[in-house]
Scaffold this motif. Structure first.
Motif, PDB file in Angstrom:
ATOM      1  N   ASP A   3       0.818  -1.221   0.000  1.00 51.84           N
ATOM      2  CA  ASP A   3       0.000   0.000   0.000  1.00 51.84           C
ATOM      3  C   ASP A   3       0.852   1.272   0.000  1.00 51.84           C
ATOM      4  O   ASP A   3       0.473   2.266  -0.599  1.00 51.84           O
ATOM      5  CB  ASP A   3      -0.943  -0.001   1.206  1.00 51.84           C
ATOM      6  CG  ASP A   3      -2.002  -1.089   1.085  1.00 51.84           C
ATOM      7  OD1 ASP A   3      -2.312  -1.480  -0.058  1.00 51.84           O
ATOM      8  OD2 ASP A   3      -2.501  -1.555   2.124  1.00 51.84           O
ATOM      9  N   ARG A   4       1.991   1.230   0.677  1.00 51.84           N
ATOM     10  CA  ARG A   4       2.867   2.415   0.727  1.00 51.84           C
ATOM     11  C   ARG A   4       3.502   2.704  -0.628  1.00 51.84           C
ATOM     12  O   ARG A   4       3.849   3.831  -0.935  1.00 51.84           O
ATOM     13  CB  ARG A   4       3.981   2.214   1.752  1.00 51.84           C
ATOM     14  CG  ARG A   4       3.503   2.341   3.190  1.00 51.84           C
ATOM     15  CD  ARG A   4       4.664   2.253   4.117  1.00 51.84           C
ATOM     16  NE  ARG A   4       5.287   0.937   3.933  1.00 51.84           N
ATOM     17  CZ  ARG A   4       6.414   0.558   4.477  1.00 51.84           C
ATOM     18  NH1 ARG A   4       7.099   1.374   5.238  1.00 51.84           N
ATOM     19  NH2 ARG A   4       6.896  -0.645   4.295  1.00 51.84           N
ATOM     20  N   LEU A   5       3.691   1.665  -1.451  1.00 52.84           N
ATOM     21  CA  LEU A   5       4.374   1.834  -2.739  1.00 52.84           C
ATOM     22  C   LEU A   5       3.445   2.181  -3.897  1.00 52.84           C
ATOM     23  O   LEU A   5       3.916   2.531  -4.971  1.00 52.84           O
ATOM     24  CB  LEU A   5       5.136   0.548  -3.085  1.00 52.84           C
ATOM     25  CG  LEU A   5       6.306   0.179  -2.189  1.00 52.84           C
ATOM     26  CD1 LEU A   5       6.821  -1.197  -2.539  1.00 52.84           C
ATOM     27  CD2 LEU A   5       7.410   1.208  -2.318  1.00 52.84           C
ATOM     28  N   ASN A   7       1.514   4.585  -5.119  1.00 50.65           N
ATOM     29  CA  ASN A   7       1.685   5.786  -5.944  1.00 50.65           C
ATOM     30  C   ASN A   7       3.077   6.396  -5.821  1.00 50.65           C
ATOM     31  O   ASN A   7       3.260   7.566  -6.139  1.00 50.65           O
ATOM     32  CB  ASN A   7       0.616   6.825  -5.584  1.00 50.65           C
ATOM     33  CG  ASN A   7      -0.769   6.337  -5.942  1.00 50.65           C
ATOM     34  OD1 ASN A   7      -0.974   5.793  -7.016  1.00 50.65           O
ATOM     35  ND2 ASN A   7      -1.706   6.494  -5.027  1.00 50.65           N
ATOM     36  N   SER A   8       4.043   5.614  -5.397  1.00 50.66           N
ATOM     37  CA  SER A   8       5.385   6.166  -5.209  1.00 50.66           C
ATOM     38  C   SER A   8       6.127   6.285  -6.530  1.00 50.66           C
ATOM     39  O   SER A   8       5.887   5.525  -7.474  1.00 50.66           O
ATOM     40  CB  SER A   8       6.191   5.302  -4.235  1.00 50.66           C
ATOM     41  OG  SER A   8       6.591   4.109  -4.863  1.00 50.66           O
ATOM     42  N   GLU A   9       7.037   7.216  -6.571  1.00 45.20           N
ATOM     43  CA  GLU A   9       7.850   7.423  -7.768  1.00 45.20           C
ATOM     44  C   GLU A   9       8.816   6.254  -7.972  1.00 45.20           C
ATOM     45  O   GLU A   9       9.089   5.858  -9.108  1.00 45.20           O
ATOM     46  CB  GLU A   9       8.619   8.737  -7.651  1.00 45.20           C
ATOM     47  CG  GLU A   9       9.146   9.207  -8.995  1.00 45.20           C
ATOM     48  CD  GLU A   9       9.673  10.622  -8.926  1.00 45.20           C
ATOM     49  OE1 GLU A   9      10.788  10.832  -9.441  1.00 45.20           O
ATOM     50  OE2 GLU A   9       8.984  11.491  -8.372  1.00 45.20           O
ATOM     51  N   ALA A  10       9.325   5.701  -6.875  1.00 47.37           N
ATOM     52  CA  ALA A  10      10.245   4.556  -6.975  1.00 47.37           C
ATOM     53  C   ALA A  10       9.558   3.376  -7.635  1.00 47.37           C
ATOM     54  O   ALA A  10      10.137   2.701  -8.496  1.00 47.37           O
ATOM     55  CB  ALA A  10      10.754   4.165  -5.591  1.00 47.37           C
ATOM     56  N   ASN A  11       8.296   3.119  -7.275  1.00 50.38           N
ATOM     57  CA  ASN A  11       7.541   2.027  -7.879  1.00 50.38           C
ATOM     58  C   ASN A  11       7.315   2.291  -9.370  1.00 50.38           C
ATOM     59  O   ASN A  11       7.470   1.389 -10.199  1.00 50.38           O
ATOM     60  CB  ASN A  11       6.199   1.837  -7.158  1.00 50.38           C
ATOM     61  CG  ASN A  11       5.391   0.702  -7.738  1.00 50.38           C
ATOM     62  OD1 ASN A  11       5.838  -0.436  -7.779  1.00 50.38           O
ATOM     63  ND2 ASN A  11       4.199   1.026  -8.203  1.00 50.38           N
ATOM     64  N   ARG A  13       9.182   4.011 -11.374  1.00 52.45           N
ATOM     65  CA  ARG A  13      10.463   3.807 -12.072  1.00 52.45           C
ATOM     66  C   ARG A  13      10.738   2.314 -12.265  1.00 52.45           C
ATOM     67  O   ARG A  13      11.198   1.897 -13.326  1.00 52.45           O
ATOM     68  CB  ARG A  13      11.611   4.447 -11.304  1.00 52.45           C
ATOM     69  CG  ARG A  13      11.750   5.938 -11.516  1.00 52.45           C
ATOM     70  CD  ARG A  13      13.091   6.477 -11.018  1.00 52.45           C
ATOM     71  NE  ARG A  13      13.426   6.070  -9.663  1.00 52.45           N
ATOM     72  CZ  ARG A  13      13.091   6.738  -8.562  1.00 52.45           C
ATOM     73  NH1 ARG A  13      12.413   7.861  -8.647  1.00 52.45           N
ATOM     74  NH2 ARG A  13      13.443   6.290  -7.368  1.00 52.45           N
ATOM     75  N   ARG A  14      10.471   1.524 -11.228  1.00 48.10           N
ATOM     76  CA  ARG A  14      10.716   0.074 -11.314  1.00 48.10           C
ATOM     77  C   ARG A  14       9.834  -0.567 -12.382  1.00 48.10           C
ATOM     78  O   ARG A  14      10.290  -1.393 -13.167  1.00 48.10           O
ATOM     79  CB  ARG A  14      10.476  -0.587  -9.957  1.00 48.10           C
ATOM     80  CG  ARG A  14      11.522  -0.193  -8.915  1.00 48.10           C
ATOM     81  CD  ARG A  14      11.193  -0.715  -7.539  1.00 48.10           C
ATOM     82  NE  ARG A  14      11.214  -2.170  -7.521  1.00 48.10           N
ATOM     83  CZ  ARG A  14      10.535  -2.909  -6.650  1.00 48.10           C
ATOM     84  NH1 ARG A  14       9.768  -2.336  -5.737  1.00 48.10           N
ATOM     85  NH2 ARG A  14      10.609  -4.228  -6.698  1.00 48.10           N
ATOM     86  N   GLN A  32      -2.750   2.222 -12.729  1.00 49.85           N
ATOM     87  CA  GLN A  32      -3.089   2.802 -11.428  1.00 49.85           C
ATOM     88  C   GLN A  32      -3.237   1.700 -10.377  1.00 49.85           C
ATOM     89  O   GLN A  32      -3.960   0.731 -10.592  1.00 49.85           O
ATOM     90  CB  GLN A  32      -4.391   3.597 -11.536  1.00 49.85           C
ATOM     91  CG  GLN A  32      -4.788   4.315 -10.276  1.00 49.85           C
ATOM     92  CD  GLN A  32      -3.829   5.439  -9.928  1.00 49.85           C
ATOM     93  OE1 GLN A  32      -3.231   6.054 -10.802  1.00 49.85           O
ATOM     94  NE2 GLN A  32      -3.678   5.701  -8.651  1.00 49.85           N
ATOM     95  N   VAL A  35       1.692  -2.437  -8.199  1.00 49.27           N
ATOM     96  CA  VAL A  35       2.963  -2.370  -7.486  1.00 49.27           C
ATOM     97  C   VAL A  35       3.819  -3.566  -7.879  1.00 49.27           C
ATOM     98  O   VAL A  35       3.331  -4.701  -7.912  1.00 49.27           O
ATOM     99  CB  VAL A  35       2.745  -2.385  -5.954  1.00 49.27           C
ATOM    100  CG1 VAL A  35       4.066  -2.426  -5.207  1.00 49.27           C
ATOM    101  CG2 VAL A  35       1.936  -1.181  -5.521  1.00 49.27           C
TER     102      VAL A  35
END
Length: 187
Positions: A3-5, A7-11, A13-14, A32, A35
């Motif tokens: 859940d933390r990942l 909407n993250s930018e790191a996710n 990029r991966r 959308q 993950v």
């Protein structure tokens, strides 16, 4: 953690990196709420022989492909929705160790990890993703799955009648994903 990942930018990029590894032959994976949970090389049992494949586990799909250049390029992308997946652990037999079945309605196959720990981790992560996905969607797990391909050299008798032995004259015939007795061949 998933859940933390979300909407993250790191996710993001991966996921973009995975898409780039498949190039134009792969389908877009960025969506959308998706993950990337993990990735690694597993040995997939193919019709002729076991082959190394790169697997990517997302929170809603499992993606795998042929390794062209290690960690850089893959082709023949396969995408499996996790809500269709059922896992089944395999017992260690001979050279085939640390394996499990990935079963769906359209295709089922065996995969093998390098170690027992790796197998446990893969299975636990996939099961957790399936559980979360089914809970959120309210759907039920699928009840029917395709049969797993059994290599010819491991099918000495008919899997349907369990009696007929295959010989040079009495050949195997593949019908609807499993072997059945066939008519003897006469020259």
């Amino acid at each position: 953690m998933v859940d933390r990942l979300v909407n993250s930018e790191a996710n993001a990029r991966r996921i973009a990196m995975v898409e780039n590894c498949f190039g134009s032959s792969g389908q877009p994976l960025a969506e959308q709420g998706r993950v990337l949970v993990g990735e690694g090389v597993l040995t997939k049992m193919c019709r002729k022989k076991p082959k190394a494949r790169q697997f990517f586990l997302f929170n809603d799909i499992l993606v795998y492909g042929n390794i062209v250049i290690n960690k850089k390029k893959y082709n023949k992308q396969h995408v499996i929705p996790l809500e269709e997946v059922k896992l089944e652990s395999l017992k260690d037999e001979g050279q085939y160790r640390n394996g499990w079945l990935i079963r769906t309605a359209s295709k089922s196959f065996a995969v093998y990890a390098a170690t027992a720990t790796e197998k446990e981790e893969w299975m636990a992560h996939i099961e957790k993703c399936i559980e979360d996905l089914l809970r959120k969607s309210g759907k039920q797990p699928p009840s029917q799955h395709a049969a797993v391909w059994v290599p010819d050299n491991e099918a000495a008798i008919c899997m349907h009648c369990k009696k007929t032995q295959f010989t040079v004259l009495n050949r195997r015939v593949s019908i609807t994903y499993f072997r059945r007795c066939s008519v003897s061949l006469f020259f």
